[in-house]
Design a protein around this motif. Sequence first.
Motif, PDB file in Angstrom:
ATOM      1  N   MET A 160      -3.024  60.966  39.878  1.00  0.00           N
ATOM      2  CA  MET A 160      -2.629  60.597  41.220  1.00  0.00           C
ATOM      3  C   MET A 160      -3.753  59.818  41.884  1.00  0.00           C
ATOM      4  N   GLU A 161      -3.419  58.731  42.535  1.00  0.00           N
ATOM      5  CA  GLU A 161      -4.385  57.816  43.137  1.00  0.00           C
ATOM      6  C   GLU A 161      -4.846  58.259  44.526  1.00  0.00           C
ATOM      7  N   MET A 162      -4.472  59.411  45.007  1.00  0.00           N
ATOM      8  CA  MET A 162      -4.698  59.812  46.388  1.00  0.00           C
ATOM      9  C   MET A 162      -6.002  59.273  46.972  1.00  0.00           C
ATOM     10  N   ILE A 163      -5.894  58.766  48.202  1.00  0.00           N
ATOM     11  CA  ILE A 163      -7.034  58.189  48.904  1.00  0.00           C
ATOM     12  C   ILE A 163      -7.296  59.024  50.156  1.00  0.00           C
ATOM     13  N   GLY A 221       4.218  59.173  52.703  1.00  0.00           N
ATOM     14  CA  GLY A 221       2.962  58.951  51.991  1.00  0.00           C
ATOM     15  C   GLY A 221       1.740  59.591  52.616  1.00  0.00           C
ATOM     16  N   ASN A 222       1.894  60.193  53.808  1.00  0.00           N
ATOM     17  CA  ASN A 222       0.762  60.918  54.389  1.00  0.00           C
ATOM     18  C   ASN A 222       0.775  62.333  53.832  1.00  0.00           C
ATOM     19  N   LEU A 223      -0.315  62.717  53.193  1.00  0.00           N
ATOM     20  CA  LEU A 223      -0.418  64.032  52.571  1.00  0.00           C
ATOM     21  C   LEU A 223      -1.115  65.045  53.473  1.00  0.00           C
ATOM     22  N   SER A 224      -1.979  64.554  54.352  1.00  0.00           N
ATOM     23  CA  SER A 224      -2.716  65.435  55.253  1.00  0.00           C
ATOM     24  C   SER A 224      -3.383  64.584  56.323  1.00  0.00           C
ATOM     25  N   TYR A 225      -3.480  65.126  57.534  1.00  0.00           N
ATOM     26  CA  TYR A 225      -4.110  64.399  58.636  1.00  0.00           C
ATOM     27  C   TYR A 225      -4.722  65.440  59.564  1.00  0.00           C
ATOM     28  N   ARG A 226      -6.044  65.593  59.510  1.00  0.00           N
ATOM     29  CA  ARG A 226      -6.725  66.619  60.280  1.00  0.00           C
ATOM     30  C   ARG A 226      -7.787  65.998  61.189  1.00  0.00           C
ATOM     31  N   LEU A 261      -9.924  63.409  58.953  1.00  0.00           N
ATOM     32  CA  LEU A 261      -9.792  63.420  57.495  1.00  0.00           C
ATOM     33  C   LEU A 261      -8.321  63.194  57.188  1.00  0.00           C
ATOM     34  N   GLU A 262      -8.049  62.077  56.545  1.00  0.00           N
ATOM     35  CA  GLU A 262      -6.670  61.680  56.249  1.00  0.00           C
ATOM     36  C   GLU A 262      -6.501  61.549  54.740  1.00  0.00           C
ATOM     37  N   GLU A 263      -5.425  62.107  54.208  1.00  0.00           N
ATOM     38  CA  GLU A 263      -5.135  61.962  52.781  1.00  0.00           C
ATOM     39  C   GLU A 263      -3.824  61.195  52.638  1.00  0.00           C
ATOM     40  N   TRP A 264      -3.895  60.170  51.807  1.00  0.00           N
ATOM     41  CA  TRP A 264      -2.766  59.249  51.632  1.00  0.00           C
ATOM     42  C   TRP A 264      -2.430  59.106  50.158  1.00  0.00           C
ATOM     43  N   LEU A 265      -1.170  58.834  49.907  1.00  0.00           N
ATOM     44  CA  LEU A 265      -0.683  58.686  48.540  1.00  0.00           C
ATOM     45  C   LEU A 265      -1.270  57.457  47.852  1.00  0.00           C
ATOM     46  N   ASN A 266      -1.342  56.326  48.578  1.00  0.00           N
ATOM     47  CA  ASN A 266      -1.844  55.082  47.984  1.00  0.00           C
ATOM     48  C   ASN A 266      -2.142  54.048  49.074  1.00  0.00           C
ATOM     49  N   ASP A 267      -2.595  52.876  48.659  1.00  0.00           N
ATOM     50  CA  ASP A 267      -2.946  51.805  49.601  1.00  0.00           C
ATOM     51  C   ASP A 267      -1.735  51.277  50.363  1.00  0.00           C
ATOM     52  N   VAL A 268      -0.578  51.256  49.729  1.00  0.00           N
ATOM     53  CA  VAL A 268       0.629  50.718  50.377  1.00  0.00           C
ATOM     54  C   VAL A 268       0.966  51.525  51.626  1.00  0.00           C
ATOM     55  N   VAL A 269       0.932  52.851  51.524  1.00  0.00           N
ATOM     56  CA  VAL A 269       1.282  53.664  52.684  1.00  0.00           C
ATOM     57  C   VAL A 269       0.201  53.605  53.768  1.00  0.00           C
ATOM     58  N   ILE A 270      -1.045  53.364  53.384  1.00  0.00           N
ATOM     59  CA  ILE A 270      -2.108  53.167  54.380  1.00  0.00           C
ATOM     60  C   ILE A 270      -1.840  51.875  55.153  1.00  0.00           C
ATOM     61  N   GLU A 271      -1.491  50.819  54.441  1.00  0.00           N
ATOM     62  CA  GLU A 271      -1.158  49.553  55.100  1.00  0.00           C
ATOM     63  C   GLU A 271       0.023  49.725  56.041  1.00  0.00           C
TER      64      GLU A 271
END
Length: 98
Positions: A1-4, A36-41, A55-65
Amino acid sequence: MEMITIVAKFKIKPECIEAFKKAAVVVARATRKERGNLSYRIYQGRNDATEFTFLEEWLNDVVIEDHNKMSHFKTFIDTITPMCEQEVSIEQIMTIPN
C-alpha cells in the motif's frame, strides 16, 4: 500500500488560537468524509499552545490532489492564513513496511 502521511505544522498568533481551533475542527470533519482519507488528526502543542500539527493519512497522491481542490480545504486555508505567524510547514512521509 502506497499510503502517504502529511505532517502540517502551524504557528498561530496567540490571539487567534480559538478561531484557528474552530476552523481546524470544521476542515477535519469534512476531510474525514473524503474518499481516500484514512486518518486526519489535529494536535496542539503542550509546551506552546500556538503550535498545531495535523497528521493526515491518505491512500495516494490522486486523493491528496482531490483534497487540495475541495471547497472546505480552500476555505480553511483562506481563513487561517492571516492567523499564521509564519509559513506553514508541510512534509510528506511514507510508512516503511515492517
